[in-house]
Design a protein around this motif. Structure first.
Motif, PDB file in Angstrom:
ATOM      1  N   HIS A 171       3.897  -6.526   3.824  1.00 17.14           N
ATOM      2  CA  HIS A 171       2.564  -7.058   3.504  1.00 17.14           C
ATOM      3  C   HIS A 171       2.138  -6.770   2.061  1.00 17.14           C
ATOM      4  O   HIS A 171       1.189  -7.391   1.580  1.00 17.14           O
ATOM      5  CB  HIS A 171       1.509  -6.469   4.448  1.00 17.14           C
ATOM      6  CG  HIS A 171       1.737  -6.802   5.887  1.00 17.14           C
ATOM      7  ND1 HIS A 171       1.748  -8.093   6.371  1.00 17.14           N
ATOM      8  CD2 HIS A 171       1.987  -5.997   6.953  1.00 17.14           C
ATOM      9  CE1 HIS A 171       1.979  -8.077   7.678  1.00 17.14           C
ATOM     10  NE2 HIS A 171       2.134  -6.814   8.055  1.00 17.14           N
ATOM     11  N   VAL A 172       2.794  -5.843   1.395  1.00 15.88           N
ATOM     12  CA  VAL A 172       2.370  -5.496   0.043  1.00 15.88           C
ATOM     13  C   VAL A 172       2.729  -6.611  -0.930  1.00 15.88           C
ATOM     14  O   VAL A 172       3.557  -7.479  -0.628  1.00 15.88           O
ATOM     15  CB  VAL A 172       3.006  -4.168  -0.425  1.00 15.88           C
ATOM     16  CG1 VAL A 172       2.534  -3.018   0.448  1.00 15.88           C
ATOM     17  CG2 VAL A 172       4.522  -4.255  -0.442  1.00 15.88           C
ATOM     18  N   ASN A 173       2.108  -6.588  -2.106  1.00 14.50           N
ATOM     19  CA  ASN A 173       2.363  -7.631  -3.106  1.00 14.50           C
ATOM     20  C   ASN A 173       3.289  -7.143  -4.217  1.00 14.50           C
ATOM     21  O   ASN A 173       3.728  -5.997  -4.220  1.00 14.50           O
ATOM     22  CB  ASN A 173       1.044  -8.163  -3.679  1.00 14.50           C
ATOM     23  CG  ASN A 173       0.200  -7.064  -4.314  1.00 14.50           C
ATOM     24  OD1 ASN A 173       0.654  -5.946  -4.520  1.00 14.50           O
ATOM     25  ND2 ASN A 173      -1.041  -7.392  -4.636  1.00 14.50           N
ATOM     26  N   LEU A 174       3.568  -8.030  -5.144  1.00 14.65           N
ATOM     27  CA  LEU A 174       4.536  -7.731  -6.205  1.00 14.65           C
ATOM     28  C   LEU A 174       4.098  -6.541  -7.046  1.00 14.65           C
ATOM     29  O   LEU A 174       4.922  -5.691  -7.405  1.00 14.65           O
ATOM     30  CB  LEU A 174       4.746  -8.976  -7.075  1.00 14.65           C
ATOM     31  CG  LEU A 174       5.839  -8.902  -8.149  1.00 14.65           C
ATOM     32  CD1 LEU A 174       6.508 -10.265  -8.317  1.00 14.65           C
ATOM     33  CD2 LEU A 174       5.303  -8.447  -9.496  1.00 14.65           C
ATOM     34  N   ASP A 175       2.835  -6.463  -7.371  1.00 13.98           N
ATOM     35  CA  ASP A 175       2.343  -5.366  -8.211  1.00 13.98           C
ATOM     36  C   ASP A 175       2.573  -4.006  -7.554  1.00 13.98           C
ATOM     37  O   ASP A 175       2.842  -3.014  -8.244  1.00 13.98           O
ATOM     38  CB  ASP A 175       0.855  -5.564  -8.504  1.00 13.98           C
ATOM     39  CG  ASP A 175       0.612  -6.832  -9.306  1.00 13.98           C
ATOM     40  OD1 ASP A 175       0.477  -7.897  -8.671  1.00 13.98           O
ATOM     41  OD2 ASP A 175       0.599  -6.767 -10.545  1.00 13.98           O
ATOM     42  N   ALA A 176       2.478  -3.973  -6.223  1.00 10.15           N
ATOM     43  CA  ALA A 176       2.709  -2.719  -5.506  1.00 10.15           C
ATOM     44  C   ALA A 176       4.156  -2.267  -5.642  1.00 10.15           C
ATOM     45  O   ALA A 176       4.442  -1.074  -5.799  1.00 10.15           O
ATOM     46  CB  ALA A 176       2.344  -2.879  -4.031  1.00 10.15           C
ATOM     47  N   ILE A 177       5.089  -3.207  -5.608  1.00  8.83           N
ATOM     48  CA  ILE A 177       6.498  -2.848  -5.689  1.00  8.83           C
ATOM     49  C   ILE A 177       6.886  -2.426  -7.105  1.00  8.83           C
ATOM     50  O   ILE A 177       7.803  -1.624  -7.286  1.00  8.83           O
ATOM     51  CB  ILE A 177       7.392  -3.990  -5.178  1.00  8.83           C
ATOM     52  CG1 ILE A 177       6.988  -4.346  -3.747  1.00  8.83           C
ATOM     53  CG2 ILE A 177       8.862  -3.593  -5.184  1.00  8.83           C
ATOM     54  CD1 ILE A 177       6.944  -3.154  -2.794  1.00  8.83           C
ATOM     55  N   ILE A 178       6.192  -2.930  -8.104  1.00  9.33           N
ATOM     56  CA  ILE A 178       6.397  -2.376  -9.451  1.00  9.33           C
ATOM     57  C   ILE A 178       6.088  -0.881  -9.416  1.00  9.33           C
ATOM     58  O   ILE A 178       6.811  -0.063  -9.992  1.00  9.33           O
ATOM     59  CB  ILE A 178       5.508  -3.091 -10.483  1.00  9.33           C
ATOM     60  CG1 ILE A 178       5.941  -4.548 -10.652  1.00  9.33           C
ATOM     61  CG2 ILE A 178       5.565  -2.368 -11.830  1.00  9.33           C
ATOM     62  CD1 ILE A 178       5.028  -5.367 -11.544  1.00  9.33           C
TER      63      ILE A 178
END
Length: 371
Positions: free
Chosen positions: A56-63
């Motif tokens: 559910h997390v977005n791209l910015d979270a994975i950065i």
């Protein structure tokens, strides 16, 4: 190489006082180890929450989780190079290793879902999620009085939109609308992304931009533009940005950490900490960050930051909307994706700097014993 007594003494002074002379309480190895344990446990809770929400997390979270992965990976590399010089027991080293592996695993698992949920955004910035992109190894360093001569005090409002920063980053990655070659830096983007006087997220995104340019190997292009504008080398630009960012962090601290500034405060520590600037790290600030964590879930909650609250400077934009910032996403039970991941990133930097502090104190004690 053994650290000299001069640098040990200097680091102790720096770590025990901020620029305004506030006395902090980290005085000995026992207390440092206690603080490291608190930090590792807090980071573990944040990563475990993000691991549960990986689809559910977005791209910015994975950065952010990639930054945690890279930070701990580099720290473990240095520890393993000379185990005898680090005052760490095996269980602590294993704890750090487990958290690094968790950050790596959840990042790997989340990428397909990020790609599916926002394919256009992923096509532009997905390179930033590559394994080991964020294994930064910048030496730890301090600010000195002369560093603040090129710094500036924070000004209200933002100087650029998120989209402005994203568009300039795609030039570095070779994923922009007009290019498929990396490091094709336009003069307009370089000028915008290196302008002096920014504050808030506009300022942290300047550091973020140069971090990416460095990782992409855009040295020739950066030097070409900065020479044309009569600017100092990129490393000195980052120093000026982080010195100014530190002054803004001090303002947030003096104002008792307003709710809507906490996300920014942790982003400041994460990004400038990744560049080696350790003045963002003090026990008082760490305990504040940990106190904001939801104890049952491990996430970070609070008000969602909207573009009307992160206002553009009046000269840049006259009308502000109430749309939630793209980089934020509300998850289970009101947990915030971006706020949780920048907290994890900042906490990983605390793991690094407390561990380095322990190493210096251990070497100091060894020197005194040998003497």
């Amino acid at each position: 190489m053994k650290t000299s007594l001069f640098w040990i003494s200097l680091f102790s002074v720096i770590f025990c006082s901020t620029i305004n002379g506030t006395k902090l309480k980290l005085q000995n190895i026992k207390e440092a180890k206690h603080l490291l344990g608190l930090t590792l446990n807090s980071l573990k809770s944040s990563l475990e929450f993000l691991n549960k929400e990986y689809n559910h997390v977005n791209l910015d979270a994975i950065i952010g989780t990639r930054l945690v992965d890279g930070t701990l990976k580099v720290l473990l590399y240095h520890i393993r190079q000379d185990l005898e010089s680090w005052s760490l027991d095996e269980s602590t080293i294993k704890h750090i290793q487990d958290l690094q592996m968790l950050a790596e695993t959840l990042s790997d698992k989340a990428i397909p879902y990020v790609q599916q949920s926002d394919p256009m955004y992923y096509s532009r910035l997905g390179t930033l999620l590559a394994k080991d992109f964020w294994t930064l190894d910048f030496a730890s360093k301090d600010f000195y009085s002369e560093d603040f001569l090129s710094a500036w005090l924070p000004q209200p409002g933002e100087a650029m939109h998120e989209q402005d920063s994203d568009n300039c980053i795609t030039e570095l990655l070779g994923t922009g609308a007009n290019t498929r070659a990396k490091c094709q830096i336009s003069f307009e983007c370089w000028q915008k992304m290196t302008e002096k006087g920014y504050s808030g997220y506009s300022l942290t995104h300047q550091t973020f931009y140069l971090m990416i340019a460095y990782q992409m190997g855009c040295h020739e292009e950066m030097n070409k533009h900065r020479t044309l504008l009569g600017q100092p080398p990129p490393a000195d630009l980052v120093k000026a940005y982080c010195a100014s960012t530190f002054l803004e962090a001090e303002e947030i601290y003096k104002n008792k950490f307003p709710e809507l500034r906490r996300d920014l405060f942790m982003e400041q520590a994460a990004l400038c900490g990744a560049m080696g600037y350790r003045w963002f790290f003090s026990p008082d600030w760490l305990l504040e960050i940990i106190s904001w964590q939801d104890q049952s879930s491990g996430c970070y909650k609070g008000e969602t930051i909207t573009e009307s609250e992160v206002k553009m400077r009046e000269t840049m934009e006259q009308h502000s909307t109430s749309r939630v910032k793209r980089e934020e996403k509300v998850l289970t039970d009101g947990c915030l994706s971006h706020k949780t991941t920048v907290a994890a990133s900042a906490l990983s930097m605390y793991v690094r700097y407390i561990t380095e502090y322990l190493q210096m104190m251990f070497e100091r004690d060894q020197m005194y014993t040998d003497a």
